[in-house]
Design an enzyme around this catalytic site. Structure first.
Site: not given
Length: 329
Positions: A53-56, A104, A109, A218
């Site tokens: 996921g994006s945001g990392h 991960k 995932d 998250h």
């Protein structure tokens, strides 16, 4: 919510467009996908693909390039990428020597990368993988059966990427990964939660004088909340948890990563690293490799994580220090 964005629903698309424009010499976006692919020269080596996921950011697209990842698959914010996107990344990255997936440990995932692996193998692309589960804070969490994968994943990218660059085979990288991952352990602490753009408010609430140990990237629950402490006391707490996992002995060699979660100034990260240095010196641990900075963030979360890698094999240190050409390393 105050953020420098346009429409919350277009954050991923606009971010990737800006990233590929800014670093067009290093990476490209595969057409009609959210896959960031390396533009540096290929040399018939095993390709490494990761994502999530994006945001990392800068994980994972910031580590695409010579010496690390061949491609990164970017899901929506805090959402696993879809199997078809991962499949496109595998196809584009394959140089004829197979593709290795670094995953991960989050249920979405693991499931989606596994489905993409099956699709690629139907195209006669050899695929192997490793699941990174470095977070020792909790055994099971919101999106995970077993331990979560967090910032230690970046060091896995670096070591496996260097091995691939030096010509290791797919089987050799699989063997290396399976030895490496059990020696990578991380734990974090949060001072303030992240705010997902489409949600518009923090994922959890902490009082002004409160922290939470073991929070996930998250915003998943940690293992204890308490009043804020000085940096050296935070470092002692995290090191004690890691010590109980490693059961280390004096003179053992480790790599250390102090990773900012997105909203923590480097000033504070360096203070924390100084405390880590002093405490591990008291333990007789040799820190053969050190790194500080924002490598796997949680949007704007205030906090940090501490990763240690037991350097069981001297070659792992060589891989950590090998040169790379990426956006963020």
């Amino acid at each position: 919510m105050k953020k420098i964005i346009n429409d919350p629903s277009s954050v991923l698309d606009e971010m990737l467009s800006g990233l590929t424009f800014a670093y067009e010499d290093l990476v490209e976006r595969l057409p009609e996908t959210n896959v960031i692919h390396r533009k540096t020269a290929q040399n018939k080596k095993v390709a490494l693909v990761s994502g999530g996921g994006s945001g990392h950011e800068p994980a994972h697209a910031g580590f695409v390039g010579k010496g690390m990842l061949s491609a990164a698959v970017c899901g929506e914010v805090f959402t696993s990428p879809t199997p078809d996107q991962i499949y496109e990344a595998i196809k584009a990255s394959d140089e004829g020597e197979g593709v290795f997936l670094v995953i991960k440990n989050y249920s979405g995932d693991v499931m989606n990368f596994d489905m993409a692996k099956d699709l690629a193998e139907m195209d006669d692309i050899a695929v192997e993988f490793v699941i990174v589960d470095d977070d020792v804070a909790v055994e099971d969490s919101t999106y995970t059966a077993g331990k979560r994968g967090i910032a230690g994943t970046v060091l896995v990218h670096k070591i496996l990427g260097a091995a691939a660059e030096k010509g290791a085979s797919l089987a050799e990288i699989k063997e290396l990964a399976d030895k490496l991952v059990p020696n990578v352990k991380s734990i974090g602490v949060a001072l303030r939660a992240a705010t997902v753009p489409e949600v518009g408010k923090p994922g959890f609430e902490l009082a002004e004088d409160e922290i939470e140990f073991g929070v996930g990237i998250h915003g998943e629950p940690g293992y204890r909340r308490e009043k804020i402490k000085p940096s050296k006391d935070l470092a002692k707490e995290l090191i004690e948890r890691l010590k109980s996992e490693f059961q280390w002995e004096k003179e053992e060699q480790y790599a250390v990563l102090v990773n900012g979660m997105g909203g923590t100034p480097l000033m504070e990260q360096f203070i924390f690293m100084n405390d880590v240095k002093n405490l591990l010196a008291e333990e007789g641990i040799v820190l053969a490799y050190k790194k500080v900075g924002d490598y796997m963030t949680s949007i704007d979360m205030q906090g940090l994580s501490l990763t240690l890698v037991k350097l069981e094999d001297g070659q792992w240190l060589d891989y950590l220090t090998a040169p790379v050409t990426t956006i963020a390393w």
